[in-house]
Design an enzyme around this catalytic site. Structure first.
Site, PDB file in Angstrom:
ATOM      1  N   LYS A   9       0.695  -1.316   0.087  1.00  0.00           N
ATOM      2  CA  LYS A   9       0.282   0.010   0.011  1.00  0.00           C
ATOM      3  C   LYS A   9       0.807   1.315  -0.057  1.00  0.00           C
ATOM      4  CE  LYS A   9      -1.947  -0.566   4.189  1.00  0.00           C
ATOM      5  NZ  LYS A   9      -1.702  -2.013   4.459  1.00  0.00           N
ATOM      6  N   ARG A  83      -9.171   1.295   8.610  1.00  0.00           N
ATOM      7  CA  ARG A  83      -8.975  -0.029   8.920  1.00  0.00           C
ATOM      8  C   ARG A  83      -9.967  -0.661   9.788  1.00  0.00           C
ATOM      9  NH1 ARG A  83      -2.827   0.765   8.653  1.00  0.00           N
ATOM     10  NH2 ARG A  83      -1.794  -1.200   8.894  1.00  0.00           N
ATOM     11  N   ARG A 122      11.733  -7.277   4.876  1.00  0.00           N
ATOM     12  CA  ARG A 122      11.683  -5.712   4.838  1.00  0.00           C
ATOM     13  C   ARG A 122      12.608  -4.713   5.825  1.00  0.00           C
ATOM     14  NH1 ARG A 122       5.692  -2.717   4.913  1.00  0.00           N
ATOM     15  NH2 ARG A 122       5.716  -3.291   6.917  1.00  0.00           N
ATOM     16  N   ARG A 157      11.459  -2.774  11.163  1.00  0.00           N
ATOM     17  CA  ARG A 157      10.346  -2.121  11.922  1.00  0.00           C
ATOM     18  C   ARG A 157      10.025  -3.473  13.014  1.00  0.00           C
ATOM     19  NH1 ARG A 157       5.493  -0.147   8.136  1.00  0.00           N
ATOM     20  NH2 ARG A 157       4.227  -1.117   9.780  1.00  0.00           N
ATOM     21  N   ARG A 168      -0.820  -9.270  13.059  1.00  0.00           N
ATOM     22  CA  ARG A 168      -1.232  -8.205  12.175  1.00  0.00           C
ATOM     23  C   ARG A 168      -2.221  -8.942  11.219  1.00  0.00           C
ATOM     24  NH1 ARG A 168       4.014  -5.565  10.001  1.00  0.00           N
ATOM     25  NH2 ARG A 168       2.696  -3.948   9.199  1.00  0.00           N
TER      26      ARG A 168
HETATM   27  P1  AMP Z   1       1.065   0.365   8.399  1.00  0.00           P
HETATM   28  O1  AMP Z   1       2.501   1.219   8.361  1.00  0.00           O
HETATM   29  O2  AMP Z   1       0.087   0.867   7.662  1.00  0.00           O
HETATM   30  O3  AMP Z   1       1.457  -1.045   8.284  1.00  0.00           O
HETATM   31  O4  AMP Z   1       0.667   0.852  10.049  1.00  0.00           O
HETATM   32  C1  AMP Z   1       1.613   0.331  11.140  1.00  0.00           C
HETATM   33  C2  AMP Z   1       0.664   0.273  12.259  1.00  0.00           C
HETATM   34  O5  AMP Z   1       0.347   1.338  12.640  1.00  0.00           O
HETATM   35  C3  AMP Z   1      -0.262  -0.767  12.275  1.00  0.00           C
HETATM   36  O6  AMP Z   1      -0.043  -2.134  12.481  1.00  0.00           O
HETATM   37  C4  AMP Z   1      -1.175  -0.311  13.622  1.00  0.00           C
HETATM   38  O7  AMP Z   1      -0.702  -0.609  14.829  1.00  0.00           O
HETATM   39  C5  AMP Z   1      -0.886   1.275  13.388  1.00  0.00           C
HETATM   40  N1  AMP Z   1      -2.099   1.778  12.211  1.00  0.00           N
HETATM   41  C6  AMP Z   1      -1.904   2.537  11.166  1.00  0.00           C
HETATM   42  N2  AMP Z   1      -3.008   2.824  10.574  1.00  0.00           N
HETATM   43  C7  AMP Z   1      -4.185   2.706  11.779  1.00  0.00           C
HETATM   44  C8  AMP Z   1      -5.330   2.753  11.482  1.00  0.00           C
HETATM   45  N3  AMP Z   1      -5.981   3.219  10.478  1.00  0.00           N
HETATM   46  N4  AMP Z   1      -5.964   2.310  12.582  1.00  0.00           N
HETATM   47  C9  AMP Z   1      -5.594   1.581  13.667  1.00  0.00           C
HETATM   48  N5  AMP Z   1      -4.112   1.599  13.766  1.00  0.00           N
HETATM   49  C10 AMP Z   1      -3.444   2.041  12.692  1.00  0.00           C
END
Ligand code: AMP
Length: 210
Positions: A9, A83, A122, A157, A168
């Site tokens: 994404k 989400r 990653r 990460r 996740r």
């Molecule tokens: P990402 O970089 O999009 O994979 O997001 C990393 C982490 O941030 C996720 O695993 C969640 O812990 C948190 N996160 C990001 N976006 C959201 C969202 N819209 N709602 C809740 N948690 C989020």
């Protein structure tokens, strides 16, 4: 942009934002920035992120609200948001009240094997958010452990560790699949195959979006 963790994404949204001159809003990037700046909500969010859990809606919605209020309601690509069904409903409401709308929702479709392979290999740049894949020649940094773009040290990460990846994916199934259904029912959802890398997905999205 919707898709499982590791579906690409972020890479796709970054490229589309550049091509279509859209503002790129990544809740994950904003949260990681808040964590590294040691802000109050960053501190609260970090506990959830490190577990691979979702950050509570109230924090996310505050971030979204602030960004949209600051930069206006047009011309965005949203990455990693919404989400949960609750986030999707609030977004619909927020947009309606501000005379804005969603033009398209794109779901990047990838297999679980691809996701696990991508996330476990990653590496990311904490300074400029560039993403690398150590198992793919074309996505490795030129110099081991160093960001090509800005020269910072690359990191893995905390939420890309094996057990956290599993959490996740479980959470994605439970909380985010309903969001996909929400947009499918509203007739705005398009599926794009994500198995062949970011450029292929970008081309797929641009076919619908332009
Ligand atoms: P990402 O970089 O999009 O994979 O997001 C990393 C982490 O941030 C996720 O695993 C969640 O812990 C948190 N996160 C990001 N976006 C959201 C969202 N819209 N709602 C809740 N948690 C989020």
């Amino acid at each position: 942009m919707l898709g499982a963790p590791g579906s690409g994404k972020g890479s796709v949204a970054t490229r589309i934002a550049t091509r279509l001159a859209l503002r790129h809003l990544s809740t994950g990037d904003l949260l990681r920035e808040a964590v590294s700046n040691g802000t109050e909500y960053g501190g609260r969010a970090e506990l959830y992120m490190n577990e691979g859990a979702l950050v509570p809606d109230e924090i996310i919605l505050e971030i979204i609200h602030e960004e949209l209020e600051e930069h206006g309601y047009g011309d965005w690509i949203l990455d990693g948001f919404p989400r949960t069904l609750h986030q999707a409903e609030i977004l619909t409401d927020l947009l309606e009240r501000n005379g804005a709308q969603i033009d398209g929702v794109f779901l990047i479709d990838v297999t679980e094997d691809t996701i696990i392979q991508r996330l476990s290999s990653r590496r990311v740049c904490p300074a400029c958010n560039a993403v690398y894949n150590m198992q793919k020649e074309e996505f490795r940094p030129r110099k081991d452990g160093i960001c090509d773009r800005c020269g910072s040290n690359l990191i893995k990460r905390a939420d890309d560790e094996k057990e956290t990846i599993h959490n996740r994916l479980v959470i994605y199934e439970k909380q985010t699949i309903p969001v996909i259904e929400y947009y499918r029912e509203r007739g705005v959802l398009e599926m794009v195959s994500g198995g062949n890398g970011a450029e292929d997905v970008v081309a797929g999205v641009l076919r619908f979006a332009t």
